[in-house]
Design an enzyme around this catalytic site. Structure first.
Site, PDB file in Angstrom:
ATOM      1  N   CYS A 104       0.820  -1.221   0.000  1.00 48.65           N
ATOM      2  CA  CYS A 104       0.000   0.000   0.000  1.00 48.65           C
ATOM      3  C   CYS A 104       0.847   1.261   0.000  1.00 48.65           C
ATOM      4  CB  CYS A 104      -0.894   0.043   1.233  1.00 48.65           C
ATOM      5  SG  CYS A 104      -2.474  -0.744   0.948  1.00 48.65           S
ATOM      6  N   VAL A 105       2.029   1.168   0.548  1.00 47.39           N
ATOM      7  CA  VAL A 105       2.868   2.368   0.645  1.00 47.39           C
ATOM      8  C   VAL A 105       4.145   2.186  -0.166  1.00 47.39           C
ATOM      9  CG1 VAL A 105       4.109   3.911   2.179  1.00 47.39           C
ATOM     10  CG2 VAL A 105       1.979   2.877   2.912  1.00 47.39           C
TER      11      VAL A 105
END
Lengths: 105, 174
Positions: A104-105
């Site tokens: 996600c990051v």
């Protein structure tokens, strides 16, 4: 799993066109993959990033996220956005013959 | 579909669709809360949007100012108080030390996932081309100046300015 021909070579790809077999990739293929997505010339900088992605994948089994390429690989985020405009994480992975990153990051 | 194995399926779309380079998609976040758990949703989604090549804006307002206030941004807290999702007995949550403990625990979990802390995350977003804005009314209320704010904040703007700026954007209020 679909098979497609890129630069005269048969390669396995997923439904979106990302290569699924690590060992089918080579540098000639990378040049072709880059052209497919509008990057006509791979510079020395591009290659350094691509090689990092390949090495990191072989160690971790996962495509590194943009943040990992910047913190572990040492390539500044700004630079990555210049080299692989707009969607760096996906574009890098595509040229390096790796699956789309999932972090996600 | 045939049952014979030999001819592998030919892909119809062999090149991933990275979309138009000049997409006009635009996303805006209004970050209105200053707790650790409410800061991250805006940061994570803004970063994801930027990675998709989307023009991204974050407007920090009210308690969300803590996220870009240099004095507080590195020290946001998470409290289980009045938050049933932590599944702690409610009567224990106001006890001294609980917030500190819960904050510590959340930071640890984020770190394990290699999620950057708030200042680093904001820098990442700025480096990826994201736009950070401070709400003028909140700045005035809290008696802050530009010097108090994270350096990458582009400007202190009014609600009207922000509304003009995000014309056509998908907007999320957090």
């Amino acid at each position: 799993m679909p098979v497609t021909t890129i630069g005269g070579k048969e390669v396995h790809v997923d439904d979106e066109g990302f290569m699924t077999n690590y060992d089918e990739w080579d540098e000639e293929l990378a040049k072709q993959l880059a052209k497919n997505i509008g990057i006509d010339e791979l510079t020395e900088e591009h290659w350094r990033v691509i090689k990092f992605l390949r090495e990191d994948f072989s160690e971790t089994g996962e495509t590194p996220t943009l943040r990992r390429v910047s913190t572990v690989g040492g390539f500044p985020t700004k630079e990555l956005f210049k080299l692989f405009p707009k969607k760096p994480a996906k574009k890098m992975a595509y040229i390096a013959g790796l699956p789309k990153p999932h972090g996600c990051v | 579909m045939t049952t014979t194995e030999k001819a592998p399926e030919q892909a119809t779309a062999v090149v991933p669709d990275f979309g138009e380079d000049e997409s006009d998609r635009k996303i805006a976040f209004v970050a209105s809360k200053g707790t650790l758990d409410m800061a991250y949703p805006a940061l994570v989604m803004a970063n994801a949007a930027l990675g998709e090549g989307i023009e991204t804006h974050i407007f920090f307002t009210f308690w969300g100012m803590d996220i870009i206030n240099k004095k507080t941004m590195g020290d946001l807290k998470f409290t289980p108080m009045a938050n049933p999702a932590t599944h702690m007995p409610a009567a224990l949550t106001p006890l001294p030390g609980v917030t500190t403990m819960a904050t510590h625990q959340m930071r640890k979990q984020l770190e394990e996932l290699d999620v950057p802390d708030v200042p680093e995350f904001l820098q990442l977003i700025a480096d990826a081309g994201g736009h950070l804005w401070a709400c003028k009314m909140s700045v005035d209320m809290m008696k802050l100046t530009e010097d108090d704010l994270f350096d990458e904040v582009e400007g202190i703007i009014s609600a009207t300015d922000f509304i003009e700026l995000i014309e056509g954007a998908q907007t999320m209020f957090i």
